[in-house]
Design a protein around this motif. Structure first.
Motif, PDB file in Angstrom:
ATOM      1  N   LEU A 161      84.803 -15.393 115.111  1.00 40.93           N
ATOM      2  CA  LEU A 161      84.314 -14.370 116.030  1.00 40.93           C
ATOM      3  C   LEU A 161      83.428 -14.940 117.133  1.00 40.93           C
ATOM      4  CD1 LEU A 161      83.585 -11.453 113.562  1.00 40.93           C
ATOM      5  CD2 LEU A 161      85.013 -11.288 115.602  1.00 40.93           C
ATOM      6  N   ILE A 162      82.424 -15.714 116.776  1.00 41.42           N
ATOM      7  CA  ILE A 162      81.505 -16.230 117.794  1.00 41.42           C
ATOM      8  C   ILE A 162      82.204 -17.223 118.726  1.00 41.42           C
ATOM      9  CG2 ILE A 162      79.387 -17.539 118.188  1.00 41.42           C
ATOM     10  CD1 ILE A 162      78.245 -16.227 115.692  1.00 41.42           C
ATOM     11  N   PRO A 163      82.983 -18.191 118.207  1.00 39.10           N
ATOM     12  CA  PRO A 163      83.698 -19.082 119.134  1.00 39.10           C
ATOM     13  C   PRO A 163      84.643 -18.329 120.068  1.00 39.10           C
ATOM     14  CG  PRO A 163      83.694 -20.024 116.937  1.00 39.10           C
ATOM     15  CD  PRO A 163      83.135 -18.642 116.810  1.00 39.10           C
ATOM     16  N   THR A 164      85.361 -17.327 119.563  1.00 40.12           N
ATOM     17  CA  THR A 164      86.281 -16.597 120.444  1.00 40.12           C
ATOM     18  C   THR A 164      85.531 -15.704 121.424  1.00 40.12           C
ATOM     19  OG1 THR A 164      86.574 -14.859 118.770  1.00 40.12           O
ATOM     20  CG2 THR A 164      88.193 -16.644 118.792  1.00 40.12           C
ATOM     21  N   GLY A 165      84.369 -15.185 121.019  1.00 42.76           N
ATOM     22  CA  GLY A 165      83.548 -14.423 121.956  1.00 42.76           C
ATOM     23  C   GLY A 165      83.074 -15.297 123.101  1.00 42.76           C
ATOM     24  N   ALA A 166      82.651 -16.530 122.777  1.00 46.72           N
ATOM     25  CA  ALA A 166      82.227 -17.468 123.821  1.00 46.72           C
ATOM     26  C   ALA A 166      83.405 -17.859 124.712  1.00 46.72           C
ATOM     27  CB  ALA A 166      81.608 -18.712 123.177  1.00 46.72           C
ATOM     28  N   LEU A 167      84.598 -18.020 124.117  1.00 45.62           N
ATOM     29  CA  LEU A 167      85.788 -18.325 124.918  1.00 45.62           C
ATOM     30  C   LEU A 167      86.110 -17.191 125.880  1.00 45.62           C
ATOM     31  CD1 LEU A 167      88.132 -19.935 122.226  1.00 45.62           C
ATOM     32  CD2 LEU A 167      87.092 -21.094 124.185  1.00 45.62           C
ATOM     33  N   ALA A 168      85.958 -15.956 125.418  1.00 50.10           N
ATOM     34  CA  ALA A 168      86.208 -14.813 126.302  1.00 50.10           C
ATOM     35  C   ALA A 168      85.216 -14.789 127.455  1.00 50.10           C
ATOM     36  CB  ALA A 168      86.136 -13.510 125.506  1.00 50.10           C
ATOM     37  N   ASP A 169      83.943 -15.119 127.169  1.00 49.51           N
ATOM     38  CA  ASP A 169      82.940 -15.170 128.233  1.00 49.51           C
ATOM     39  C   ASP A 169      83.240 -16.283 129.239  1.00 49.51           C
ATOM     40  OD1 ASP A 169      81.371 -13.025 127.460  1.00 49.51           O
ATOM     41  OD2 ASP A 169      80.124 -14.219 126.120  1.00 49.51           O
ATOM     42  N   ARG A 170      83.797 -17.375 128.749  1.00 50.08           N
ATOM     43  CA  ARG A 170      84.034 -18.525 129.640  1.00 50.08           C
ATOM     44  C   ARG A 170      85.360 -18.432 130.380  1.00 50.08           C
ATOM     45  NH1 ARG A 170      83.961 -25.019 128.079  1.00 50.08           N
ATOM     46  NH2 ARG A 170      84.156 -25.754 130.227  1.00 50.08           N
ATOM     47  N   PHE A 171      86.436 -18.067 129.671  1.00 52.84           N
ATOM     48  CA  PHE A 171      87.772 -18.115 130.259  1.00 52.84           C
ATOM     49  C   PHE A 171      88.346 -16.744 130.612  1.00 52.84           C
ATOM     50  CE2 PHE A 171      87.515 -21.992 127.612  1.00 52.84           C
ATOM     51  CZ  PHE A 171      87.684 -22.939 128.612  1.00 52.84           C
ATOM     52  N   GLY A 172      87.658 -15.679 130.249  1.00 48.60           N
ATOM     53  CA  GLY A 172      88.133 -14.351 130.590  1.00 48.60           C
ATOM     54  C   GLY A 172      89.033 -13.758 129.523  1.00 48.60           C
ATOM     55  N   ALA A 173      89.257 -12.453 129.656  1.00 49.50           N
ATOM     56  CA  ALA A 173      89.965 -11.698 128.626  1.00 49.50           C
ATOM     57  C   ALA A 173      91.470 -11.924 128.634  1.00 49.50           C
ATOM     58  CB  ALA A 173      89.674 -10.214 128.790  1.00 49.50           C
ATOM     59  N   ARG A 174      92.048 -12.155 129.786  1.00 48.88           N
ATOM     60  CA  ARG A 174      93.507 -12.145 129.908  1.00 48.88           C
ATOM     61  C   ARG A 174      94.167 -13.203 129.023  1.00 48.88           C
ATOM     62  NH1 ARG A 174      97.934 -13.901 133.097  1.00 48.88           N
ATOM     63  NH2 ARG A 174      99.278 -12.172 133.727  1.00 48.88           N
ATOM     64  N   TRP A 199     100.545  -6.521 128.950  1.00 49.55           N
ATOM     65  CA  TRP A 199      99.247  -7.120 129.275  1.00 49.55           C
ATOM     66  C   TRP A 199      99.383  -8.206 130.339  1.00 49.55           C
ATOM     67  CZ3 TRP A 199      94.254  -6.180 128.735  1.00 49.55           C
ATOM     68  CH2 TRP A 199      93.329  -7.213 128.772  1.00 49.55           C
ATOM     69  N   LEU A 200     100.321  -9.104 130.170  1.00 45.18           N
ATOM     70  CA  LEU A 200     100.507 -10.192 131.125  1.00 45.18           C
ATOM     71  C   LEU A 200     101.009  -9.675 132.474  1.00 45.18           C
ATOM     72  CD1 LEU A 200     102.075 -12.936 128.817  1.00 45.18           C
ATOM     73  CD2 LEU A 200      99.714 -12.774 129.647  1.00 45.18           C
ATOM     74  N   LEU A 201     101.745  -8.585 132.467  1.00 44.70           N
ATOM     75  CA  LEU A 201     102.270  -8.042 133.715  1.00 44.70           C
ATOM     76  C   LEU A 201     101.208  -7.308 134.534  1.00 44.70           C
ATOM     77  CD1 LEU A 201     105.751  -6.624 132.616  1.00 44.70           C
ATOM     78  CD2 LEU A 201     105.339  -8.558 134.154  1.00 44.70           C
ATOM     79  N   PHE A 202     100.248  -6.659 133.871  1.00 46.44           N
ATOM     80  CA  PHE A 202      99.397  -5.714 134.590  1.00 46.44           C
ATOM     81  C   PHE A 202      97.907  -6.035 134.618  1.00 46.44           C
ATOM     82  CE2 PHE A 202     103.134  -3.114 133.438  1.00 46.44           C
ATOM     83  CZ  PHE A 202     103.485  -2.678 134.710  1.00 46.44           C
ATOM     84  N   TYR A 203      97.399  -6.894 133.728  1.00 51.80           N
ATOM     85  CA  TYR A 203      95.935  -7.037 133.685  1.00 51.80           C
ATOM     86  C   TYR A 203      95.382  -8.067 134.669  1.00 51.80           C
ATOM     87  CZ  TYR A 203      91.158  -7.732 132.516  1.00 51.80           C
ATOM     88  OH  TYR A 203      89.796  -7.819 132.631  1.00 51.80           O
ATOM     89  N   GLN A 204      94.346  -7.659 135.411  1.00 52.73           N
ATOM     90  CA  GLN A 204      93.451  -8.543 136.150  1.00 52.73           C
ATOM     91  C   GLN A 204      92.044  -7.944 136.051  1.00 52.73           C
ATOM     92  OE1 GLN A 204      95.782  -6.924 138.583  1.00 52.73           O
ATOM     93  NE2 GLN A 204      97.467  -8.236 137.903  1.00 52.73           N
ATOM     94  N   PRO A 205      90.987  -8.757 136.231  1.00 54.30           N
ATOM     95  CA  PRO A 205      89.633  -8.201 136.226  1.00 54.30           C
ATOM     96  C   PRO A 205      89.432  -7.255 137.395  1.00 54.30           C
ATOM     97  CG  PRO A 205      89.608 -10.497 136.889  1.00 54.30           C
ATOM     98  CD  PRO A 205      90.988 -10.222 136.409  1.00 54.30           C
ATOM     99  N   PRO A 206      88.454  -6.347 137.332  1.00 49.09           N
ATOM    100  CA  PRO A 206      88.307  -5.321 138.382  1.00 49.09           C
ATOM    101  C   PRO A 206      88.098  -5.904 139.777  1.00 49.09           C
ATOM    102  CG  PRO A 206      86.389  -5.373 136.933  1.00 49.09           C
ATOM    103  CD  PRO A 206      87.442  -6.196 136.278  1.00 49.09           C
ATOM    104  N   GLU A 207      87.452  -7.060 139.872  1.00 53.51           N
ATOM    105  CA  GLU A 207      87.230  -7.674 141.182  1.00 53.51           C
ATOM    106  C   GLU A 207      88.528  -8.091 141.854  1.00 53.51           C
ATOM    107  OE1 GLU A 207      83.592  -8.353 138.642  1.00 53.51           O
ATOM    108  OE2 GLU A 207      85.768  -8.446 138.382  1.00 53.51           O
ATOM    109  N   GLU A 208      89.573  -8.342 141.062  1.00 58.43           N
ATOM    110  CA  GLU A 208      90.833  -8.868 141.597  1.00 58.43           C
ATOM    111  C   GLU A 208      92.013  -7.918 141.409  1.00 58.43           C
ATOM    112  OE1 GLU A 208      91.480 -12.527 139.551  1.00 58.43           O
ATOM    113  OE2 GLU A 208      89.417 -13.221 139.833  1.00 58.43           O
TER     114      GLU A 208
END
Length: 445
Positions: free
Chosen positions: A68-81, A187-196
């Motif tokens: 959980l903690i390593p994957t949470g840090a990965l999400a913070d660093r590399f993003g959700a997608r 998910w791969l077709l439609f997701y981007q962060p709100p800024e993009e």
């Protein structure tokens, strides 16, 4: 898109992110619940007792908790997608492989693989809710996400029971394990962060970016998350321990039902597996409506200032005390009475699980740490949770009854209410607070 539309979550495009999260958790929990429903058939096939089955139920939580903690840090660093894409591919493959196991060791290994992949779900969801939704919508956005986990048993209990009876327990894992790859495609077709995000209007983008934080402290951490610096700071804070322990007690409560409910209905209440599937689904269906309604109510009752001061805690504590209704399970004799008690207990507790995570986000000063902080809370919750199927299994083996298991659930939610009241009262800060926050913080009341 007009401003009048984007100001409402129901008339907005950001609701699609909540829907993505709903189906991600729906599939996640279907792949967990599959084993719970198939357990009587699997125990009969391999001649395993309740204690052995308890260890199998808990196995995926070992790797789930560790990751959980390593994957949470990965999400913070590399993003959700990318993190979500890799994770759902892994856990869906592990779920499908479960249908091919031949012994106890194979089953444990398949569940360990499931746990590694599913570990990203809650940290990523917490990060996305913080990124995509105004602070005053966190309750309903979190509720939509969590209802995926509540709807999954409601759907999976009767569907898996039917598959086990008509197709065999092995094929049920193969069929349902493939659902994750369908989610992955969209998910791969439609997701981007709100800024993009290309399908988001400029008006709604502006609304999201300007209303998603209510903290007085700027969110200044960027780039790599250094867990060696972050974790010691988090674990020195009473509020962090408050939300961690509260989530742990509620998660234990939840996992007793999530793993043992079908077996309880078959063995203790004498139901056929298919009937147990339908009866077990009713409380989860009720809980979906309750979680959405109560979480939305918590949003409506709070001002931005109340959110920042952690006032959602008061609503949470009241619902935790309501969860003690679970102990009435040991006294009701009729099937309608049992359904009512289970429906109330699950509705209150599943709402508590949702609101405690939203409270964590409310108290968190630095939004860039959302994935890591939610992962730490999830670790605590699953340390408690992994004991639920094991302890319950040994209780059933030793006493031939589930009664003591229901009493333990009741005592734990009372403890959770006391912990939340005394501990979760101040903002949660990261290691950058002293560098960027000259203004004093206001403690909650």
């Amino acid at each position: 898109m007009p401003n009048t539309v984007s100001k409402s979550i129901l008339g907005s495009k950001r609701i699609w992110i909540a829907i993505f999260l709903f189906f991600n958790l729906l599939i996640n929990y279907i792949d967990r619940v599959n084993l719970s429903v198939a357990a009587p058939a699997i125990m009969k096939h391999f001649h395993w007792d309740a204690a052995q089955m308890g260890w199998i139920f808990a196995a995926y939580l070992w790797t789930y908790t560790l990751c959980l903690i390593p994957t949470g840090a990965l999400a913070d660093r590399f993003g959700a997608r990318n993190v979500s894409a890799i994770a759902i591919s892994l856990w869906s493959a592990a779920a499908m492989v479960t249908g091919a196991v031949t012994n106890f060791s194979n089953m444990i290994l398949a569940r360990l693989g499931l746990g590694i992949g599913e570990a990203t779900t809650f940290p990523v969801a917490g990060k996305l809710i913080r990124q995509w939704f105004p602070a005053t919508e966190r309750g309903i956005a979190g509720a939509i996400f969590h209802c995926g986990g509540h709807a999954a048993p409601a759907l999976a209990l009767p569907v898996v029971a039917w598959l086990v009876i008509n197709c065999g327990w092995r094929l049920s894992f193969v069929i349902l394990g493939g659902l994750g790859f369908i989610w992955l495609l969209f998910w791969l077709l439609f997701y981007q962060p709100p800024e993009e995000c290309r399908w988001l209007s400029e008006e709604e983008r502006h609304l999201i970016l300007t209303t998603r934080d209510v903290s007085l402290v700027p969110t200044a951490s960027t780039g790599k998350i250094d867990l060696r610096k972050v974790l010691p700071v988090l674990l020195r804070q009473r509020s962090m321990w408050g939300v961690m322990l509260t989530q742990g007690c509620s998660t234990y409560f939840n996992y007793v039902f999530l793993t043992w409910l079908p077996t309880y209905l078959v063995q203790a209440r004498g139901m056929h597996l298919v009937k147990a599937g339908f009866v077990g689904a009713i409380p989860y269906l009720v809980a979906v409506v309750a979680v959405l309604g109560l979480s939305r109510l918590s949003d409506r009752l709070l001002t931005p200032e109340g959110i920042r001061l952690g006032k959602r805690r008061n609503f949470l504590i009241g619902l935790l005390l309501c969860c003690t209704v679970v102990m009435a399970t040991n006294f009701v004799q009729s099937q309608p009475g049992l359904i009512v008690v289970l429906s109330l207990a699950m509705s209150f507790n599943l709402t508590c699980l949702t609101l405690n995570l939203i409270l964590t986000n409310d108290l968190l000063e630095d939004a860039n740490l959302a994935g890591t902080v939610l992962a730490v809370v999830a670790v605590s919750s699953n340390v408690f949770g992994l004991f639920a199927p094991i302890v319950t299994g040994y209780i059933v083996k030793a006493t031939g009854s589930f009664a003591a298991g229901f009493y333990i659930q009741g005592f734990l939610v009372i403890a959770a209410a006391a912990i939340s009241f005394t501990f979760a009262r101040k903002p949660i800060h990261g290691p950058i607070r002293s560098e960027v926050a000259p203004a004093p913080l206001v403690a909650s009341h």
